[in-house]
Design an enzyme around this catalytic site. Structure first.
Site, mmCIF file in Angstrom:
data_model
loop_
_atom_site.group_PDB
_atom_site.id
_atom_site.type_symbol
_atom_site.label_atom_id
_atom_site.label_comp_id
_atom_site.label_asym_id
_atom_site.label_seq_id
_atom_site.Cartn_x
_atom_site.Cartn_y
_atom_site.Cartn_z
ATOM 1 N N TYR A 61 0.830 -1.209 0.000
ATOM 2 C CA TYR A 61 0.000 0.000 0.000
ATOM 3 C C TYR A 61 0.865 1.260 0.000
ATOM 4 O O TYR A 61 0.470 2.283 -0.569
ATOM 5 C CB TYR A 61 -0.999 -0.012 1.167
ATOM 6 C CG TYR A 61 -2.232 -0.805 0.804
ATOM 7 C CD1 TYR A 61 -3.296 -0.217 0.124
ATOM 8 C CD2 TYR A 61 -2.311 -2.165 1.076
ATOM 9 C CE1 TYR A 61 -4.402 -0.946 -0.255
ATOM 10 C CE2 TYR A 61 -3.420 -2.914 0.704
ATOM 11 C CZ TYR A 61 -4.465 -2.294 0.034
ATOM 12 O OH TYR A 61 -5.559 -3.025 -0.356
ATOM 13 N N GLN A 95 -15.652 4.605 -6.125
ATOM 14 C CA GLN A 95 -15.051 3.398 -5.552
ATOM 15 C C GLN A 95 -13.545 3.616 -5.378
ATOM 16 O O GLN A 95 -12.849 2.763 -4.853
ATOM 17 C CB GLN A 95 -15.265 2.206 -6.494
ATOM 18 C CG GLN A 95 -16.714 1.858 -6.712
ATOM 19 C CD GLN A 95 -16.872 0.919 -7.905
ATOM 20 O OE1 GLN A 95 -16.673 -0.284 -7.792
ATOM 21 N NE2 GLN A 95 -17.241 1.463 -9.050
ATOM 22 N N VAL A 97 -9.882 5.055 -4.234
ATOM 23 C CA VAL A 97 -9.300 5.406 -2.940
ATOM 24 C C VAL A 97 -8.201 6.456 -3.116
ATOM 25 O O VAL A 97 -7.464 6.749 -2.179
ATOM 26 C CB VAL A 97 -8.723 4.137 -2.248
ATOM 27 C CG1 VAL A 97 -9.821 3.129 -1.949
ATOM 28 C CG2 VAL A 97 -7.615 3.482 -3.078
ATOM 29 N N ASP A 98 -8.095 7.035 -4.341
ATOM 30 C CA ASP A 98 -6.930 7.862 -4.641
ATOM 31 C C ASP A 98 -7.087 9.345 -4.296
ATOM 32 O O ASP A 98 -6.101 10.096 -4.345
ATOM 33 C CB ASP A 98 -6.526 7.703 -6.119
ATOM 34 C CG ASP A 98 -7.663 8.014 -7.104
ATOM 35 O OD1 ASP A 98 -8.516 8.867 -6.799
ATOM 36 O OD2 ASP A 98 -7.683 7.389 -8.192
ATOM 37 N N HIS A 113 -15.011 2.917 -0.811
ATOM 38 C CA HIS A 113 -13.946 1.969 -0.458
ATOM 39 C C HIS A 113 -12.823 2.611 0.344
ATOM 40 O O HIS A 113 -11.726 2.062 0.422
ATOM 41 C CB HIS A 113 -13.383 1.316 -1.733
ATOM 42 C CG HIS A 113 -14.388 0.444 -2.441
ATOM 43 N ND1 HIS A 113 -14.247 0.014 -3.729
ATOM 44 C CD2 HIS A 113 -15.564 -0.086 -2.005
ATOM 45 C CE1 HIS A 113 -15.292 -0.736 -4.081
ATOM 46 N NE2 HIS A 113 -16.105 -0.803 -3.047
ATOM 47 N N CYS A 140 0.241 2.204 16.255
ATOM 48 C CA CYS A 140 -0.727 3.208 16.713
ATOM 49 C C CYS A 140 -0.174 3.923 17.947
ATOM 50 O O CYS A 140 0.161 3.258 18.938
ATOM 51 C CB CYS A 140 -2.054 2.524 17.050
ATOM 52 S SG CYS A 140 -3.253 3.636 17.805
ATOM 53 N N THR A 181 -15.881 2.056 -14.564
ATOM 54 C CA THR A 181 -15.921 0.910 -13.646
ATOM 55 C C THR A 181 -16.392 -0.331 -14.394
ATOM 56 O O THR A 181 -17.245 -0.240 -15.280
ATOM 57 C CB THR A 181 -16.813 1.174 -12.407
ATOM 58 O OG1 THR A 181 -16.935 -0.045 -11.664
ATOM 59 C CG2 THR A 181 -18.192 1.689 -12.764
HETATM 60 P P1 OAD Z 1 -11.762 -2.432 -12.736
HETATM 61 O O1 OAD Z 1 -10.295 -2.600 -12.997
HETATM 62 O O2 OAD Z 1 -12.545 -3.626 -12.394
HETATM 63 O O3 OAD Z 1 -12.433 -1.759 -14.032
HETATM 64 C C1 OAD Z 1 -11.867 -0.622 -14.623
HETATM 65 C C2 OAD Z 1 -12.781 -0.190 -15.756
HETATM 66 O O4 OAD Z 1 -12.307 1.043 -16.271
HETATM 67 C C3 OAD Z 1 -12.828 -1.174 -16.946
HETATM 68 O O5 OAD Z 1 -14.175 -1.451 -17.260
HETATM 69 C C4 OAD Z 1 -12.131 -0.409 -18.063
HETATM 70 O O6 OAD Z 1 -12.676 -0.714 -19.341
HETATM 71 C C5 OAD Z 1 -12.417 1.017 -17.668
HETATM 72 N N1 OAD Z 1 -11.454 2.018 -18.170
HETATM 73 C C6 OAD Z 1 -10.128 1.887 -18.406
HETATM 74 N N2 OAD Z 1 -9.599 3.023 -18.825
HETATM 75 C C7 OAD Z 1 -10.601 3.934 -18.864
HETATM 76 C C8 OAD Z 1 -10.696 5.316 -19.201
HETATM 77 N N3 OAD Z 1 -9.621 6.015 -19.587
HETATM 78 N N4 OAD Z 1 -11.902 5.913 -19.126
HETATM 79 C C9 OAD Z 1 -13.006 5.228 -18.726
HETATM 80 N N5 OAD Z 1 -12.978 3.926 -18.388
HETATM 81 C C10 OAD Z 1 -11.799 3.288 -18.441
HETATM 82 O O7 OAD Z 1 -11.893 -1.290 -11.636
HETATM 83 P P2 OAD Z 1 -13.159 -0.897 -10.726
HETATM 84 O O8 OAD Z 1 -14.430 -1.086 -11.457
HETATM 85 O O9 OAD Z 1 -12.864 0.440 -10.154
HETATM 86 O O10 OAD Z 1 -12.054 -2.428 -4.659
HETATM 87 O O11 OAD Z 1 -13.056 -1.981 -9.579
HETATM 88 C C11 OAD Z 1 -13.961 -1.929 -8.497
HETATM 89 C C12 OAD Z 1 -13.272 -2.300 -7.212
HETATM 90 O O12 OAD Z 1 -12.570 -3.531 -7.382
HETATM 91 C C13 OAD Z 1 -12.195 -1.327 -6.768
HETATM 92 O O13 OAD Z 1 -12.714 -0.229 -6.049
HETATM 93 C C14 OAD Z 1 -11.345 -2.187 -5.890
HETATM 94 C C15 OAD Z 1 -11.273 -3.439 -6.724
HETATM 95 O O14 OAD Z 1 -11.049 -4.621 -6.024
HETATM 96 C C16 OAD Z 1 -11.415 -2.394 -3.482
HETATM 97 O O15 OAD Z 1 -10.223 -2.198 -3.400
HETATM 98 C C17 OAD Z 1 -12.310 -2.624 -2.314
#
Ligand code: OAD
Length: 236
Positions: A61, A95, A97-98, A113, A140, A181
């Site tokens: 992390y 979603q 965390v950045d 998240h 801590c 997403t």
């Molecule tokens: P994913 O990696 O699952 O999906 C990323 C999505 O972004 C994909 O559908 C890509 O096609 C799309 N993408 C890539 N580049 C892009 C761009 N320039 N513009 C628009 N879309 C683009 O990531 P998340 O959906 O965020 O959870 O994943 C959800 C959660 O899974 C995260 O928050 C994390 C992970 O495990 C935790 O850490 C709890």
């Protein structure tokens, strides 16, 4: 689609890691570049992994935190912040965390998240802002337990307040934009469905198909940093 945005009295924007891809922050599930294509989440993003090897998890992390600290908001983040100024009543749920939405000027971001820039006590679950960052993980200052990133790991509950606020924003929206997403991780992936069930127009912005695509009213294929500024341009 533009008229839906112009006429919307409550718009909810749900973002995922794709919106930060153009800032150089890796996504999770994309082949080759996604974090979960390169690392095993069971070894790095679960409470069990942290119990087993807290130093490994903390250091991973710390690497991600450094990536994020070097990243800057891109035109996609900035367009959402601009949308919040131009369109009444826009709720932003992420979603991610950045913290890049906040850096772009968005306020009251609902973080489902957590946030990797924050640290909390693994035992007390309280936020810790000041600590000695020597050991891995640091300790801590109030109870001596290990510190951990303030993010949601697999198998953990989402912060209840954030989830309730997000669900309310999805149900109350007349327009929901799902941006960057994969719509695979619940409960976040359920929010556009809640919006659809309550009669909202749902728009997906993503270069690839997701399980939401067949249900969405519009699927705008492209990068968030291209599509969102064009949408905002149409508004003014
Ligand atoms: P994913 O990696 O699952 O999906 C990323 C999505 O972004 C994909 O559908 C890509 O096609 C799309 N993408 C890539 N580049 C892009 C761009 N320039 N513009 C628009 N879309 C683009 O990531 P998340 O959906 O965020 O959870 O994943 C959800 C959660 O899974 C995260 O928050 C994390 C992970 O495990 C935790 O850490 C709890």
């Amino acid at each position: 689609m533009i008229s839906a945005l112009r006429e919307s009295s409550h718009t909810t924007v749900l973002t995922g890691s794709g919106i930060s891809a153009e800032s150089g922050v890796p996504t999770f599930r994309e082949a080759q570049t996604g974090l979960w294509a390169r690392f095993d989440p069971k070894e790095l993003a679960t409470p069990e992994a942290f119990d087993r090897d807290p130093a490994l998890v903390w250091d991973w992390y710390a690497w991600r935190r450094k990536l994020v600290a070097e990243a800057r908001p891109n035109p996609g983040h900035l367009a959402i912040a601009e949308m919040q100024r131009l369109v009444p009543n826009v709720t932003l749920v992420t979603q991610n965390v950045d913290g890049l939405h906040q850096l772009a000027g968005s306020r009251e971001v609902i973080e489902l998240h957590g946030n990797i820039r924050r640290t909390k006590c693994a035992a007390e679950d309280t936020r810790v802002d000041v600590f000695e960052d020597g050991e891995s993980p640091p300790i801590c200052p109030s109870c001596g337990a290990p510190l951990r990133p303030d993010v949601v790991w697999f198998g953990e509950m989402l912060p209840l307040g954030a989830l309730e606020a997000a669900s309310m924003a999805a149900r109350g929206a007349d327009l929901l934009l799902s941006v960057g997403t994969s719509n695979l991780v619940y409960p976040a992936a359920g929010l556009p469905i809640e919006a659809l069930d309550n009669g909202a127009t749902v728009v997906e912005i993503n270069p690839s198909e997701t399980p939401l695509t067949p249900h969405a009213d519009y699927a705008l294929r492209g990068q968030a940093g291209d599509v969102l500024p064009r949408l905002i341009g149409e508004l003014s």
